[in-house]
Design an enzyme around this catalytic site. Structure first.
Site, PDB file in Angstrom:
ATOM      1  N   PRO A   9     -46.737 -50.688 -21.530  1.00 23.92           N
ATOM      2  CA  PRO A   9     -46.661 -51.252 -20.180  1.00 23.92           C
ATOM      3  C   PRO A   9     -47.702 -50.690 -19.208  1.00 23.92           C
ATOM      4  O   PRO A   9     -47.961 -49.487 -19.191  1.00 23.92           O
ATOM      5  CB  PRO A   9     -45.235 -50.895 -19.719  1.00 23.92           C
ATOM      6  CG  PRO A   9     -44.769 -49.830 -20.646  1.00 23.92           C
ATOM      7  CD  PRO A   9     -45.475 -50.060 -21.943  1.00 23.92           C
ATOM      8  N   ASN A  10     -48.273 -51.606 -18.470  1.00 24.24           N
ATOM      9  CA  ASN A  10     -49.229 -51.312 -17.385  1.00 24.24           C
ATOM     10  C   ASN A  10     -50.623 -50.910 -17.866  1.00 24.24           C
ATOM     11  O   ASN A  10     -51.522 -50.735 -17.042  1.00 24.24           O
ATOM     12  CB  ASN A  10     -48.677 -50.234 -16.425  1.00 24.24           C
ATOM     13  CG  ASN A  10     -47.355 -50.636 -15.827  1.00 24.24           C
ATOM     14  OD1 ASN A  10     -47.256 -51.713 -15.239  1.00 24.24           O
ATOM     15  ND2 ASN A  10     -46.330 -49.829 -15.993  1.00 24.24           N
ATOM     16  N   ARG A  17     -55.780 -49.815 -11.842  1.00 22.09           N
ATOM     17  CA  ARG A  17     -54.562 -48.996 -11.757  1.00 22.09           C
ATOM     18  C   ARG A  17     -54.913 -47.511 -11.593  1.00 22.09           C
ATOM     19  O   ARG A  17     -55.548 -46.924 -12.487  1.00 22.09           O
ATOM     20  CB  ARG A  17     -53.762 -49.180 -13.052  1.00 22.09           C
ATOM     21  CG  ARG A  17     -52.561 -48.285 -13.163  1.00 22.09           C
ATOM     22  CD  ARG A  17     -51.980 -48.282 -14.569  1.00 22.09           C
ATOM     23  NE  ARG A  17     -50.827 -47.431 -14.616  1.00 22.09           N
ATOM     24  CZ  ARG A  17     -50.284 -46.936 -15.723  1.00 22.09           C
ATOM     25  NH1 ARG A  17     -50.812 -47.227 -16.891  1.00 22.09           N
ATOM     26  NH2 ARG A  17     -49.226 -46.163 -15.666  1.00 22.09           N
ATOM     27  N   TYR A  22     -56.716 -42.764 -14.355  1.00 20.19           N
ATOM     28  CA  TYR A  22     -56.992 -43.482 -15.597  1.00 20.19           C
ATOM     29  C   TYR A  22     -58.428 -43.989 -15.733  1.00 20.19           C
ATOM     30  O   TYR A  22     -58.776 -44.566 -16.759  1.00 20.19           O
ATOM     31  CB  TYR A  22     -56.014 -44.665 -15.734  1.00 20.19           C
ATOM     32  CG  TYR A  22     -54.562 -44.224 -15.789  1.00 20.19           C
ATOM     33  CD1 TYR A  22     -54.105 -43.435 -16.841  1.00 20.19           C
ATOM     34  CD2 TYR A  22     -53.658 -44.582 -14.796  1.00 20.19           C
ATOM     35  CE1 TYR A  22     -52.784 -43.018 -16.908  1.00 20.19           C
ATOM     36  CE2 TYR A  22     -52.333 -44.167 -14.841  1.00 20.19           C
ATOM     37  CZ  TYR A  22     -51.903 -43.387 -15.903  1.00 20.19           C
ATOM     38  OH  TYR A  22     -50.594 -42.967 -15.963  1.00 20.19           O
ATOM     39  N   ASN A  73     -50.599 -46.295 -27.635  1.00 21.43           N
ATOM     40  CA  ASN A  73     -50.362 -45.689 -26.324  1.00 21.43           C
ATOM     41  C   ASN A  73     -49.077 -46.332 -25.789  1.00 21.43           C
ATOM     42  O   ASN A  73     -49.118 -47.422 -25.219  1.00 21.43           O
ATOM     43  CB  ASN A  73     -51.537 -45.950 -25.369  1.00 21.43           C
ATOM     44  CG  ASN A  73     -51.333 -45.237 -24.039  1.00 21.43           C
ATOM     45  OD1 ASN A  73     -50.232 -44.775 -23.732  1.00 21.43           O
ATOM     46  ND2 ASN A  73     -52.384 -45.147 -23.237  1.00 21.43           N
ATOM     47  N   ALA A  76     -45.448 -45.573 -20.423  1.00 22.34           N
ATOM     48  CA  ALA A  76     -44.213 -44.960 -19.906  1.00 22.34           C
ATOM     49  C   ALA A  76     -43.105 -44.928 -20.953  1.00 22.34           C
ATOM     50  O   ALA A  76     -42.203 -44.075 -20.880  1.00 22.34           O
ATOM     51  CB  ALA A  76     -43.753 -45.709 -18.665  1.00 22.34           C
ATOM     52  N   ASP A  86     -38.085 -44.950 -33.376  1.00 24.42           N
ATOM     53  CA  ASP A  86     -37.382 -45.380 -34.591  1.00 24.42           C
ATOM     54  C   ASP A  86     -38.134 -46.491 -35.309  1.00 24.42           C
ATOM     55  O   ASP A  86     -38.159 -46.532 -36.545  1.00 24.42           O
ATOM     56  CB  ASP A  86     -35.970 -45.872 -34.244  1.00 24.42           C
ATOM     57  CG  ASP A  86     -35.001 -44.732 -33.962  1.00 24.42           C
ATOM     58  OD1 ASP A  86     -35.354 -43.560 -34.208  1.00 24.42           O
ATOM     59  OD2 ASP A  86     -33.882 -45.020 -33.498  1.00 24.42           O
ATOM     60  N   GLU A  97     -50.428 -41.143 -31.622  1.00 30.36           N
ATOM     61  CA  GLU A  97     -50.106 -41.432 -30.213  1.00 30.36           C
ATOM     62  C   GLU A  97     -51.309 -41.063 -29.345  1.00 30.36           C
ATOM     63  O   GLU A  97     -51.924 -40.007 -29.547  1.00 30.36           O
ATOM     64  CB  GLU A  97     -48.878 -40.612 -29.806  1.00 30.36           C
ATOM     65  CG  GLU A  97     -48.478 -40.810 -28.348  1.00 30.36           C
ATOM     66  CD  GLU A  97     -47.174 -40.086 -28.030  1.00 30.36           C
ATOM     67  OE1 GLU A  97     -46.211 -40.207 -28.812  1.00 30.36           O
ATOM     68  OE2 GLU A  97     -47.141 -39.398 -26.995  1.00 30.36           O
ATOM     69  N   HIS A  99     -53.023 -40.942 -25.280  1.00 32.39           N
ATOM     70  CA  HIS A  99     -52.904 -41.072 -23.827  1.00 32.39           C
ATOM     71  C   HIS A  99     -54.270 -40.866 -23.194  1.00 32.39           C
ATOM     72  O   HIS A  99     -55.044 -40.002 -23.628  1.00 32.39           O
ATOM     73  CB  HIS A  99     -51.920 -40.041 -23.265  1.00 32.39           C
ATOM     74  CG  HIS A  99     -50.546 -40.199 -23.821  1.00 32.39           C
ATOM     75  ND1 HIS A  99     -49.697 -41.204 -23.414  1.00 32.39           N
ATOM     76  CD2 HIS A  99     -49.891 -39.507 -24.780  1.00 32.39           C
ATOM     77  CE1 HIS A  99     -48.571 -41.114 -24.112  1.00 32.39           C
ATOM     78  NE2 HIS A  99     -48.668 -40.100 -24.950  1.00 32.39           N
ATOM     79  N   LEU A 100     -54.525 -41.622 -22.160  1.00 34.52           N
ATOM     80  CA  LEU A 100     -55.757 -41.446 -21.390  1.00 34.52           C
ATOM     81  C   LEU A 100     -55.689 -40.138 -20.610  1.00 34.52           C
ATOM     82  O   LEU A 100     -56.618 -39.328 -20.628  1.00 34.52           O
ATOM     83  CB  LEU A 100     -55.931 -42.623 -20.420  1.00 34.52           C
ATOM     84  CG  LEU A 100     -56.151 -43.980 -21.094  1.00 34.52           C
ATOM     85  CD1 LEU A 100     -55.456 -45.079 -20.310  1.00 34.52           C
ATOM     86  CD2 LEU A 100     -57.628 -44.266 -21.243  1.00 34.52           C
ATOM     87  N   ARG A 106     -49.019 -33.280 -15.834  1.00 36.29           N
ATOM     88  CA  ARG A 106     -48.543 -34.138 -14.742  1.00 36.29           C
ATOM     89  C   ARG A 106     -47.061 -33.849 -14.435  1.00 36.29           C
ATOM     90  O   ARG A 106     -46.615 -32.732 -14.602  1.00 36.29           O
ATOM     91  CB  ARG A 106     -48.808 -35.601 -15.133  1.00 36.29           C
ATOM     92  CG  ARG A 106     -50.311 -35.858 -15.348  1.00 36.29           C
ATOM     93  CD  ARG A 106     -50.583 -37.285 -15.783  1.00 36.29           C
ATOM     94  NE  ARG A 106     -50.186 -38.236 -14.744  1.00 36.29           N
ATOM     95  CZ  ARG A 106     -50.103 -39.556 -14.956  1.00 36.29           C
ATOM     96  NH1 ARG A 106     -50.410 -40.057 -16.150  1.00 36.29           N
ATOM     97  NH2 ARG A 106     -49.736 -40.365 -13.976  1.00 36.29           N
TER      98      ARG A 106
HETATM   99  C1  DQA Z   1     -50.212 -42.807 -20.208  1.00 35.48           C
HETATM  100  C2  DQA Z   1     -49.392 -41.648 -19.651  1.00 35.48           C
HETATM  101  C3  DQA Z   1     -47.980 -42.100 -19.318  1.00 35.48           C
HETATM  102  O1  DQA Z   1     -47.243 -41.019 -18.773  1.00 35.48           O
HETATM  103  C4  DQA Z   1     -48.003 -43.221 -18.305  1.00 35.48           C
HETATM  104  O2  DQA Z   1     -46.697 -43.701 -18.062  1.00 35.48           O
HETATM  105  C5  DQA Z   1     -48.926 -44.326 -18.671  1.00 35.48           C
HETATM  106  C6  DQA Z   1     -50.210 -43.995 -19.278  1.00 35.48           C
HETATM  107  C7  DQA Z   1     -51.686 -42.407 -20.438  1.00 35.48           C
HETATM  108  O3  DQA Z   1     -52.368 -43.114 -21.195  1.00 35.48           O
HETATM  109  O4  DQA Z   1     -52.170 -41.435 -19.852  1.00 35.48           O
HETATM  110  O5  DQA Z   1     -48.659 -45.489 -18.410  1.00 35.48           O
HETATM  111  O6  DQA Z   1     -49.671 -43.169 -21.459  1.00 35.48           O
END
Ligand code: DQA
Length: 144
Positions: A9-10, A17, A22, A73, A76, A86, A97, A99-100, A106
């Site tokens: 999401p997002n 954003r 990011y 990724n 959230a 799961d 996994e 993350h940016l 954080r």
């Molecule tokens: C994220 C980190 C998460 O905490 C956040 O909710 C995101 C982006 C990252 O790529 O840094 O949406 O996954």
């Protein structure tokens, strides 16, 4: 070699954003860079890119994939989703996994990952480079 890249999401809002966290690169640009990068490391990879703001859609995608590896990724959902964790465990796939940002630097609620336990590794904090680092690690593990 088929690699599935899932963004949660997002992540579709990258570019505008919270650019101070990011960056300004869009998700499509990150995906294109990953394709170009894979060519420079002499890999013939078929990529499938999938983004969803919906937990169930991400689970359906994981359950139905025929990819050899997964870069995810979960955004959230990282911090909430036992169900995505799961789902990764329910299929025979090596996952990394990504993350940016570095969630550990954080808010406290970002310090827990439900999905990391289903993955062979986590790459966080390197911006769009995180995806390339994840690809390298994933290919190494798949070829072991
Ligand atoms: C994220 C980190 C998460 O905490 C956040 O909710 C995101 C982006 C990252 O790529 O840094 O949406 O996954």
């Amino acid at each position: 070699m088929k690699i599935l890249v899932i963004n949660g999401p997002n992540i579709n809002m990258l570019g505008t954003r919270e650019p101070e966290i990011y960056g300004t690169t869009t998700m499509d640009d990150i995906n294109k860079e990953l394709i170009e990068y894979s060519k420079t490391i002499n890999y013939s990879i078929e990529f499938e890119f999938f983004q969803s703001n919906h937990e169930g859609e991400i689970i359906d995608k994981i359950q139905s994939t025929d990819a050899n590896g997964l870069i995810i990724n979960p955004a959230a959902y990282t911090h909430t989703s036992v169900a995505i964790s799961d789902a990764i465990k329910s299929v025979n796939i090596k996952a990394v996994e990504v993350h940016l940002s570095n969630p550990h630097s954080r808010e406290d609620y970002r310090k827990i990952s439900y999905t990391a336990s289903a993955c062979i590794g986590v790459v966080a904090g390197f911006g769009k480079e995180s995806y390339k680092l994840a690809l390298n690690g994933l290919l190494n593990k798949i070829n072991e």
